[in-house]
Design a protein around this motif. Structure first.
Motif, PDB file in Angstrom:
ATOM      1  N   GLN A 266       0.907  -1.331  -0.275  1.00 15.52           N
ATOM      2  CA  GLN A 266      -0.066   0.106  -0.046  1.00 15.52           C
ATOM      3  C   GLN A 266       0.919   1.475  -0.063  1.00 15.52           C
ATOM      4  OE1 GLN A 266      -2.878  -0.887   3.418  1.00 15.52           O
ATOM      5  NE2 GLN A 266      -4.175  -0.102   1.835  1.00 15.52           N
ATOM      6  N   ALA A 267       2.210   1.211   0.685  1.00 15.43           N
ATOM      7  CA  ALA A 267       2.880   2.291   0.810  1.00 15.43           C
ATOM      8  C   ALA A 267       3.912   2.530  -0.105  1.00 15.43           C
ATOM      9  CB  ALA A 267       3.480   2.531   2.163  1.00 15.43           C
ATOM     10  N   ALA A 268       4.293   1.371  -0.881  1.00 10.90           N
ATOM     11  CA  ALA A 268       5.355   1.401  -1.754  1.00 10.90           C
ATOM     12  C   ALA A 268       5.335   0.508  -3.003  1.00 10.90           C
ATOM     13  CB  ALA A 268       6.681   0.737  -1.051  1.00 10.90           C
ATOM     14  N   GLY A 269       3.976   0.058  -3.311  1.00  6.03           N
ATOM     15  CA  GLY A 269       3.819  -0.793  -4.449  1.00  6.03           C
ATOM     16  C   GLY A 269       3.628  -0.206  -5.671  1.00  6.03           C
ATOM     17  N   GLY A 270       3.048   1.068  -5.792  1.00  5.81           N
ATOM     18  CA  GLY A 270       3.046   1.800  -7.044  1.00  5.81           C
ATOM     19  C   GLY A 270       1.692   1.675  -7.925  1.00  5.81           C
ATOM     20  N   ASP A 271       1.677   2.258  -8.774  1.00  9.84           N
ATOM     21  CA  ASP A 271       0.619   2.098  -9.839  1.00  9.84           C
ATOM     22  C   ASP A 271      -0.646   2.282  -9.336  1.00  9.84           C
ATOM     23  OD1 ASP A 271       1.453   1.839 -12.339  1.00  9.84           O
ATOM     24  OD2 ASP A 271       1.861  -0.347 -12.206  1.00  9.84           O
ATOM     25  N   ASP A 272      -0.931   3.158  -8.349  1.00 11.66           N
ATOM     26  CA  ASP A 272      -2.250   3.340  -7.670  1.00 11.66           C
ATOM     27  C   ASP A 272      -2.947   4.291  -8.411  1.00 11.66           C
ATOM     28  OD1 ASP A 272      -2.289   1.833  -4.996  1.00 11.66           O
ATOM     29  OD2 ASP A 272      -0.584   3.041  -4.802  1.00 11.66           O
ATOM     30  N   TYR A 273      -2.410   5.425  -9.015  1.00 12.13           N
ATOM     31  CA  TYR A 273      -3.004   6.609  -9.693  1.00 12.13           C
ATOM     32  C   TYR A 273      -4.229   6.968  -8.827  1.00 12.13           C
ATOM     33  CZ  TYR A 273       0.411   5.018 -12.982  1.00 12.13           C
ATOM     34  OH  TYR A 273       1.599   4.798 -13.475  1.00 12.13           O
ATOM     35  N   GLU A 274      -3.996   7.068  -7.676  1.00  8.50           N
ATOM     36  CA  GLU A 274      -4.974   7.802  -6.705  1.00  8.50           C
ATOM     37  C   GLU A 274      -4.141   9.014  -6.453  1.00  8.50           C
ATOM     38  OE1 GLU A 274      -7.922   7.155  -5.933  1.00  8.50           O
ATOM     39  OE2 GLU A 274      -7.756   5.039  -6.320  1.00  8.50           O
ATOM     40  N   LEU A 275      -5.054  10.072  -5.932  1.00  6.84           N
ATOM     41  CA  LEU A 275      -4.537  11.399  -5.709  1.00  6.84           C
ATOM     42  C   LEU A 275      -4.068  11.471  -3.957  1.00  6.84           C
ATOM     43  CD1 LEU A 275      -6.628  13.956  -7.150  1.00  6.84           C
ATOM     44  CD2 LEU A 275      -4.425  13.067  -8.159  1.00  6.84           C
ATOM     45  N   CYS A 276      -2.738  11.976  -3.778  1.00  2.37           N
ATOM     46  CA  CYS A 276      -2.489  12.373  -2.322  1.00  2.37           C
ATOM     47  C   CYS A 276      -2.680  13.689  -1.991  1.00  2.37           C
ATOM     48  CB  CYS A 276      -1.243  11.647  -1.887  1.00  2.37           C
ATOM     49  SG  CYS A 276      -0.572  12.117  -0.096  1.00  2.37           S
ATOM     50  N   VAL A 277      -3.357  14.270  -1.214  1.00  4.07           N
ATOM     51  CA  VAL A 277      -3.761  15.681  -1.005  1.00  4.07           C
ATOM     52  C   VAL A 277      -3.504  16.061   0.243  1.00  4.07           C
ATOM     53  CG1 VAL A 277      -5.294  15.993  -3.270  1.00  4.07           C
ATOM     54  CG2 VAL A 277      -6.100  15.607  -0.727  1.00  4.07           C
ATOM     55  N   CYS A 278      -2.930  17.352   0.525  1.00  4.27           N
ATOM     56  CA  CYS A 278      -2.941  18.060   1.832  1.00  4.27           C
ATOM     57  C   CYS A 278      -3.837  18.997   1.753  1.00  4.27           C
ATOM     58  CB  CYS A 278      -1.482  18.458   2.105  1.00  4.27           C
ATOM     59  SG  CYS A 278      -0.285  17.108   2.015  1.00  4.27           S
ATOM     60  N   LEU A 279      -4.625  18.966   2.894  1.00  5.51           N
ATOM     61  CA  LEU A 279      -5.165  20.369   3.265  1.00  5.51           C
ATOM     62  C   LEU A 279      -5.633  20.808   4.681  1.00  5.51           C
ATOM     63  CD1 LEU A 279      -8.349  18.694   3.900  1.00  5.51           C
ATOM     64  CD2 LEU A 279      -8.343  18.649   1.784  1.00  5.51           C
ATOM     65  N   PRO A 280      -6.121  22.033   5.028  1.00  2.00           N
ATOM     66  CA  PRO A 280      -6.324  22.380   6.306  1.00  2.00           C
ATOM     67  C   PRO A 280      -7.487  21.588   6.921  1.00  2.00           C
ATOM     68  CG  PRO A 280      -6.099  24.138   4.918  1.00  2.00           C
ATOM     69  CD  PRO A 280      -6.058  23.022   4.034  1.00  2.00           C
ATOM     70  N   PRO A 281      -7.628  21.196   8.177  1.00  2.00           N
ATOM     71  CA  PRO A 281      -8.800  20.188   8.812  1.00  2.00           C
ATOM     72  C   PRO A 281     -10.192  20.925   8.619  1.00  2.00           C
ATOM     73  CG  PRO A 281      -6.886  20.548  10.573  1.00  2.00           C
ATOM     74  CD  PRO A 281      -6.530  21.101   9.182  1.00  2.00           C
ATOM     75  N   GLU A 282     -10.041  22.070   8.584  1.00  4.58           N
ATOM     76  CA  GLU A 282     -11.581  22.891   8.278  1.00  4.58           C
ATOM     77  C   GLU A 282     -11.967  22.736   6.810  1.00  4.58           C
ATOM     78  OE1 GLU A 282      -8.797  24.231   9.236  1.00  4.58           O
ATOM     79  OE2 GLU A 282      -8.333  26.163   8.166  1.00  4.58           O
ATOM     80  N   ARG A 283     -11.062  22.245   6.118  1.00  7.61           N
ATOM     81  CA  ARG A 283     -11.611  22.063   4.650  1.00  7.61           C
ATOM     82  C   ARG A 283     -12.112  20.686   4.178  1.00  7.61           C
ATOM     83  NH1 ARG A 283      -7.013  25.481   1.532  1.00  7.61           N
ATOM     84  NH2 ARG A 283      -7.285  27.475   2.506  1.00  7.61           N
ATOM     85  N   LEU A 284     -11.865  19.799   5.211  1.00  7.15           N
ATOM     86  CA  LEU A 284     -12.217  18.275   4.855  1.00  7.15           C
ATOM     87  C   LEU A 284     -13.367  18.131   4.729  1.00  7.15           C
ATOM     88  CD1 LEU A 284     -10.948  15.500   4.789  1.00  7.15           C
ATOM     89  CD2 LEU A 284     -11.726  15.298   7.256  1.00  7.15           C
ATOM     90  N   ALA A 285     -14.366  18.544   5.449  1.00  6.31           N
ATOM     91  CA  ALA A 285     -15.998  18.268   4.753  1.00  6.31           C
ATOM     92  C   ALA A 285     -16.040  19.030   3.480  1.00  6.31           C
ATOM     93  CB  ALA A 285     -16.684  18.906   5.829  1.00  6.31           C
ATOM     94  N   ALA A 286     -15.758  20.061   3.028  1.00  2.93           N
ATOM     95  CA  ALA A 286     -16.080  20.817   1.720  1.00  2.93           C
ATOM     96  C   ALA A 286     -15.303  19.899   0.819  1.00  2.93           C
ATOM     97  CB  ALA A 286     -15.478  22.044   1.766  1.00  2.93           C
TER      98      ALA A 286
END
Ligand code: ADP
Ligand code: MG
Length: 331
Positions: A266-286
């Motif tokens: 899951q952490a090093a296999g590759g080929d996921d083509y998902e997005l990893c994003v960072c955001l402030p906690p107050e924007r999670l619901a949006a």
């Protein structure tokens, strides 16, 4: 069939002409009209047979994946896809292979509204290079270098499916025979699901667009979470604490992966083509509302200390050996 016959037959009408294509395939260069007030985003990826896909991959899936990996890069930047170029190196003009390849490529291109506007065709060992161009209103593209301490680290979808699909490809028959010689329907279905995630990744374009203005940083997961998130951390000058037990997994993955190999897949296999994003906690619901049915899972937090730490759900520190895929790595 000569080179020009091949181009006319399989590629000239692959996608519908759009308003932004002033002149497409057939001239020395394409003439394109970028949308006003936008910045252009350009990306290029090569797929080499036996390295980026198993030799058993169907022509349809090779066509699909060649474009999908490029669209995934545009998705990570929050770009609307516009045009692409195809540089195709083929050992021979095999018509049934070309028909399958063009079908896979064209199916995804038409689905995502991106136009094929040119390319190059040469003879040689099978390799496909696609250059894709997208656009975003000036200043709004998502980048790797804006993550801030306190941001949540999130991923779309599930991780590890493709890597497990690849691992199990060689063991498919053995896995089925293990089930007391009864080919287990569930196992067969799971292997198919996992292998489809490897061969036909879904670029998260809608998610990328929806996260503009919400995410502080984003990257697509092609080489594995640990390595790819590492690029975000380095570019942003921050670190992260990640919960290994929070990584989202599909039902097929949960059933088929040995627990000892889960984190590596899951952490090093590759080929996921998902997005990893960072955001402030107050924007999670949006952000979750913006993504609709696509799950967005919180897997950790950005820290000011520039190191990547892993822990278990109970807080215990972990020191996993994670090696993302790297070309030219002689280890
Ligand atoms: P040139 O020799 O001027 O570079 P080519 O003979 O390579 O042009 O190509 C003729 C036209 O066909 C060009 O418009 C080029 O962009 C297009 N083309 C060539 N190969 C492909 C391909 N695989 N897919 C799409 N368009 C292609
Ligand atoms: Mg040429």
């Amino acid at each position: 069939m000569d080179e020009f016959g091949l181009i006319r037959r399989y590629f000239t009408s692959l996608t519908e002409p759009t308003d932004s294509v002033v002149r497409g395939i057939g001239d020395d260069a394409a003439i394109l009209a970028p949308p006003g007030g936008h910045e252009l985003l350009m990306t290029s990826d090569t797929l080499v047979a036996g390295r980026h896909f198993p030799l058993s991959t169907t022509a349809f899936d090779i066509g699909w994946k060649s474009l999908a990996v490029n669209l995934s890069d545009l998705a990570a930047m929050g770009a609307q896809p516009l045009w692409f170029l195809l540089a195709l190196t083929l050992p021979a003009p095999d018509e049934s292979w070309l028909a399958g390849f063009a079908d896979g490529l064209g199916t995804l291109a038409r689905e995502q509204g991106i136009a094929l506007v040119g390319g190059d065709t040469t003879r040689g060992p099978l390799a496909i290079t696609i250059t894709a161009v997208g656009a975003a209103p000036a200043g709004t593209a998502l980048r790797r270098d804006r993550a801030r301490p306190g941001d949540l680290v999130c991923v779309t979808g599930t991780l590890g499916d493709a890597a497990l699909g690849l691992r199990l490809t060689g063991h498919r028959v053995a896995a089925m025979q293990d089930e007391a010689r009864e080919p287990c329907a569930q196992t067969r279905l799971d292997l198919e699901t996992l292998r489809t995630r490897l061969d036909r990744p879904t670029p998260r374009l809608q998610a990328g667009l929806a996260l503009r203005g919400l995410a502080t940083a984003a990257i697509d997961l092609s080489d594995g979470l640990a390595g790819d998130l590492g690029h975000v951390l380095a570019a942003s000058g921050v670190g992260a604490a990640l919960d290994a037990d929070a990584l989202p997994m599909s039902d097929a993955f949960a059933r088929q992966a040995e627990s000892a190999e889960r984190l590596a897949l899951q952490a090093a296999g590759g080929d996921d083509y998902e997005l990893c994003v960072c955001l402030p906690p107050e924007r999670l619901a949006a952000a979750r509302r913006a993504l609709g049915v696509l799950p967005l899972t919180v897997i950790g937090t950005i820290s000011s200390e520039p190191v990547l730490r892993w822990h278990a759900a109970d807080g215990r520190l972990l020191t996993p050996e994670l090696q993302s895929y790297q070309h030219f790595d002689e280890r």
